[in-house]
Design an enzyme around this catalytic site. Sequence first.
Site, PDB file in Angstrom:
ATOM      1  N   CYS A  66       0.985  -1.358  -0.213  1.00 43.21           N
ATOM      2  CA  CYS A  66      -0.057  -0.041   0.222  1.00 43.21           C
ATOM      3  C   CYS A  66       0.719   1.420  -0.430  1.00 43.21           C
ATOM      4  O   CYS A  66       1.599   0.656  -0.509  1.00 43.21           O
ATOM      5  CB  CYS A  66      -1.043  -0.233   1.134  1.00 43.21           C
ATOM      6  SG  CYS A  66      -0.257  -0.035   3.056  1.00 43.21           S
ATOM      7  N   HIS A  99      13.048 -15.875  12.640  1.00 35.59           N
ATOM      8  CA  HIS A  99      12.822 -15.942  14.087  1.00 35.59           C
ATOM      9  C   HIS A  99      11.066 -15.786  14.130  1.00 35.59           C
ATOM     10  O   HIS A  99      10.430 -16.207  15.369  1.00 35.59           O
ATOM     11  CB  HIS A  99      13.257 -14.931  14.572  1.00 35.59           C
ATOM     12  CG  HIS A  99      14.605 -14.197  14.784  1.00 35.59           C
ATOM     13  ND1 HIS A  99      15.046 -13.925  15.617  1.00 35.59           N
ATOM     14  CD2 HIS A  99      15.636 -14.866  14.520  1.00 35.59           C
ATOM     15  CE1 HIS A  99      16.528 -13.957  15.854  1.00 35.59           C
ATOM     16  NE2 HIS A  99      16.758 -14.546  14.595  1.00 35.59           N
TER      17      HIS A  99
HETATM   18  C1  RB5 Z   1      -4.118   5.293   0.620  1.00 41.15           C
HETATM   19  O1  RB5 Z   1      -4.409   6.435   0.039  1.00 41.15           O
HETATM   20  C2  RB5 Z   1      -3.192   5.164   1.827  1.00 41.15           C
HETATM   21  O2  RB5 Z   1      -3.724   5.402   2.474  1.00 41.15           O
HETATM   22  C3  RB5 Z   1      -2.826   3.287   2.195  1.00 41.15           C
HETATM   23  O3  RB5 Z   1      -2.336   2.597   0.623  1.00 41.15           O
HETATM   24  C4  RB5 Z   1      -2.217   2.836   2.968  1.00 41.15           C
HETATM   25  O4  RB5 Z   1      -1.099   3.556   3.136  1.00 41.15           O
HETATM   26  C5  RB5 Z   1      -2.933   2.973   3.996  1.00 41.15           C
HETATM   27  O5  RB5 Z   1      -1.400   2.235   5.613  1.00 41.15           O
END
Ligand code: RB5
Length: 147
Positions: A66, A99
């Site tokens: 993400c 671990h």
């Molecule tokens: C998306 O904009 C962002 O909030 C997501 O990809 C992530 O970084 C959340 O932890």
Amino acid sequence: MRIVVGADHGGFHLKQDLVKWLKEEGHIVEDIGAHEYDQYDDYPDFAIKAANKIKDGSVNRGIVICGSGVGASIASNKIKGIRASVCHDSYSASQGVEHDDMNVLCIGARVIGYELARLVVESFLNSSYSGGERHQRRLDKLIDLES
Ligand code: RB5
């Protein structure tokens, strides 16, 4: 190795590049999406889908990307049997497996770029759980929490 890879919009482009490279490296890659860039998609959807692939035994490891790696990690760890962490360095990526039996690597595509991500992924995939007594004792305590 059989690997599931998923990402929201924050990790979409890095996922595309990593999936291509992982396939070239000979891994069997299940790309659970996003399959197109959608700025409104939500990281839990991909983290949960990836986690379920590990749970049902169809893959050995997962990589969820993400923006920061944090959301992917929080969401993945909600699923029983998943041990996920954000790792942006090779040491954590291999020690997390050796671990802690980490089975999901989370990466923040807004934090590290492709070249470093590749090194981190290599460390993750090339490591295996030690099974050592002290590691298993700690792991058992976590497993107890889940039951
Ligand atoms: C998306 O904009 C962002 O909030 C997501 O990809 C992530 O970084 C959340 O932890």
